[in-house]
Design a protein around this motif. Structure first.
Motif, mmCIF file in Angstrom:
data_model
loop_
_atom_site.group_PDB
_atom_site.id
_atom_site.type_symbol
_atom_site.label_atom_id
_atom_site.label_comp_id
_atom_site.label_asym_id
_atom_site.label_seq_id
_atom_site.Cartn_x
_atom_site.Cartn_y
_atom_site.Cartn_z
ATOM 1 N N HIS A 25 -33.707 19.580 -32.496
ATOM 2 C CA HIS A 25 -33.034 18.873 -31.478
ATOM 3 C C HIS A 25 -32.108 17.643 -31.993
ATOM 4 N N ILE A 26 -32.677 16.871 -32.948
ATOM 5 C CA ILE A 26 -32.076 15.692 -33.482
ATOM 6 C C ILE A 26 -30.451 16.157 -34.132
ATOM 7 N N GLU A 27 -30.671 17.338 -34.914
ATOM 8 C CA GLU A 27 -29.491 17.936 -35.404
ATOM 9 C C GLU A 27 -28.465 18.218 -34.405
ATOM 10 N N LYS A 28 -29.103 18.960 -33.422
ATOM 11 C CA LYS A 28 -28.031 19.534 -32.346
ATOM 12 C C LYS A 28 -27.408 18.404 -31.764
ATOM 13 N N ALA A 29 -28.205 17.068 -31.568
ATOM 14 C CA ALA A 29 -27.754 15.946 -30.730
ATOM 15 C C ALA A 29 -26.776 15.123 -31.658
ATOM 16 N N SER A 30 -27.119 15.413 -33.104
ATOM 17 C CA SER A 30 -26.226 14.601 -33.813
ATOM 18 C C SER A 30 -24.886 15.063 -33.989
ATOM 19 N N LEU A 31 -25.019 16.601 -33.982
ATOM 20 C CA LEU A 31 -23.489 17.472 -34.033
ATOM 21 C C LEU A 31 -23.021 17.186 -32.563
ATOM 22 N N PHE A 32 -23.527 17.329 -31.599
ATOM 23 C CA PHE A 32 -22.646 17.136 -30.193
ATOM 24 C C PHE A 32 -22.218 15.617 -30.120
ATOM 25 N N ARG A 76 -21.073 13.927 -32.741
ATOM 26 C CA ARG A 76 -19.929 13.804 -33.721
ATOM 27 C C ARG A 76 -18.843 14.538 -33.096
ATOM 28 N N LEU A 77 -18.921 15.782 -32.244
ATOM 29 C CA LEU A 77 -17.916 16.351 -31.793
ATOM 30 C C LEU A 77 -17.354 15.773 -30.480
ATOM 31 N N THR A 78 -17.969 14.904 -29.843
ATOM 32 C CA THR A 78 -17.656 14.570 -28.842
ATOM 33 C C THR A 78 -17.712 12.981 -28.331
ATOM 34 N N SER A 79 -18.058 12.276 -29.336
ATOM 35 C CA SER A 79 -18.246 10.740 -28.857
ATOM 36 C C SER A 79 -17.435 9.964 -29.455
ATOM 37 N N THR A 80 -17.525 8.821 -30.198
ATOM 38 C CA THR A 80 -16.907 7.773 -30.505
ATOM 39 C C THR A 80 -16.100 8.220 -31.772
ATOM 40 N N TYR A 81 -16.457 9.017 -32.690
ATOM 41 C CA TYR A 81 -15.755 9.351 -33.732
ATOM 42 C C TYR A 81 -15.182 10.836 -34.026
ATOM 43 N N TRP A 82 -15.002 11.367 -32.868
ATOM 44 C CA TRP A 82 -14.552 12.762 -32.881
ATOM 45 C C TRP A 82 -13.204 12.750 -33.289
ATOM 46 N N TRP A 83 -12.386 11.970 -33.253
ATOM 47 C CA TRP A 83 -11.011 11.911 -33.771
ATOM 48 C C TRP A 83 -10.965 11.969 -35.339
ATOM 49 N N ALA A 84 -12.126 11.297 -35.999
ATOM 50 C CA ALA A 84 -12.254 11.332 -37.339
ATOM 51 C C ALA A 84 -12.651 12.738 -37.890
ATOM 52 N N LEU A 85 -13.708 13.382 -37.079
ATOM 53 C CA LEU A 85 -13.836 14.583 -37.599
ATOM 54 C C LEU A 85 -12.863 15.758 -37.509
ATOM 55 N N PHE A 86 -11.957 15.689 -36.240
ATOM 56 C CA PHE A 86 -11.021 16.557 -36.017
ATOM 57 C C PHE A 86 -10.030 16.330 -37.145
ATOM 58 N N THR A 87 -9.589 15.174 -37.375
ATOM 59 C CA THR A 87 -8.603 14.793 -38.410
ATOM 60 C C THR A 87 -8.867 15.264 -39.855
ATOM 61 N N MET A 88 -10.132 15.483 -40.046
ATOM 62 C CA MET A 88 -10.773 15.860 -41.267
ATOM 63 C C MET A 88 -10.434 17.434 -41.178
ATOM 64 N N TYR A 89 -11.001 17.946 -40.152
ATOM 65 C CA TYR A 89 -10.637 19.532 -39.975
ATOM 66 C C TYR A 89 -9.329 19.798 -40.387
ATOM 67 N N PHE A 90 -8.305 19.055 -39.525
ATOM 68 C CA PHE A 90 -7.111 19.790 -39.711
ATOM 69 C C PHE A 90 -6.436 19.382 -40.955
#
Length: 254
Positions: free
Chosen positions: A122-129, A131-145
């Motif tokens: 549950h903690i891993e899922k919460a951490s993943l969610f 990352r994808l939707t909260s404060t640093y989502w832009w950093a994650l998707f910048t990395m993916y792009f």
């Protein structure tokens, strides 16, 4: 110097020593990045406790390393007129390596997302969610792009020999790899197991100036080096010469 005459036996011993040192250096590179990754993987922090980290870090090092080489070599090739030595074939081969390592890195990103979702933790899922939707989502998707999407243009042969496209892709790759480190450190530590330790990281002026200063210091040392030292290895350039020219360069010694 030091008794070097350029004879056939000396060249033969040189190549043999060169190959042995390269053979020793390769596992050294693999071990260094693997050990660093295990420092993360052994920590009980959401997003870090993964067996993927060793190959993930090794591939990322190769990926970003070739991008950094292109960022340094392409301006030198243009301003110092080194096209006869750094040819389109070299650019094409380096671009292919960036493309392959980028695809492997994309696979690791997909595995990371899948295992976090499928693990049942549950903690891993919460951490993943988070990352994808909260404060640093832009950093994650910048990395993916930057790391997954931008290298795909290198499937196009003309892009692999275009200095402008290669330079832009290389810059995007380094930006993406910087954000990869950011996404490993900041969101994981800012949103771990204990809610009372959660927080949002905001870079300070000191943090920003340290980053800018590190880049400035590196380029100062690099430009100073190519100012006083040969920017290309003279020995390796001589190895590409036909035998008569190589012999003439050493005064006809055999």
């Amino acid at each position: 110097s030091l008794g070097w005459e350029g004879s056939d036996s000396q060249w033969r011993h040189y190549r043999r020593a060169y190959g042995l040192l390269a053979a020793f250096a390769t596992p050294l590179v693999l071990s260094v990045h693997s050990v660093v990754s295990w420092d993360f993987a052994m920590a009980l922090v959401p997003g870090w406790h993964s067996t993927l980290f060793a190959p993930f870090f090794v591939d990322g090092a190769i990926f970003s390393g070739f991008a950094m080489v292109l960022i340094l070599v392409l301006p030198m090739r243009h301003f110092f007129d080194l096209r006869a030595y750094v040819t389109d074939r070299h650019l094409d081969m380096m671009a292919k390596l960036i493309l392959v390592t980028g695809l492997v890195l994309t696979y690791f990103y997909a595995c990371e997302l899948f295992t976090s979702w499928y693990s049942g933790e549950h903690i891993e899922k919460a951490s993943l969610f988070w990352r994808l939707t909260s404060t640093y989502w832009w950093a994650l998707f910048t990395m993916y792009f930057c790391n997954c999407v931008s290298p795909l243009i290198l499937f196009w042969k003309k892009a692999r020999t275009s200095p402008v496209i290669l330079y832009v892709v290389s810059i995007l790759v380094l930006i993406g790899m910087w954000f990869e480190r950011f996404n490993i450190i900041v969101p994981s530590l800012g949103h771990d197991f204990y809610p009372y330790t959660w927080g949002i990281y905001v870079p300070t002026v000191t943090d920003s100036t340290i980053i800018i200063g590190s880049f400035a210091w590196f380029f100062l040392l690099f430009l100073g080096f190519i100012k006083v030292m040969p920017s290309l290895s003279v020995v390796e350039v001589k190895e590409t010469l036909p035998p008569p020219m190589k012999e003439a360069a050493h005064g006809g010694h055999h």
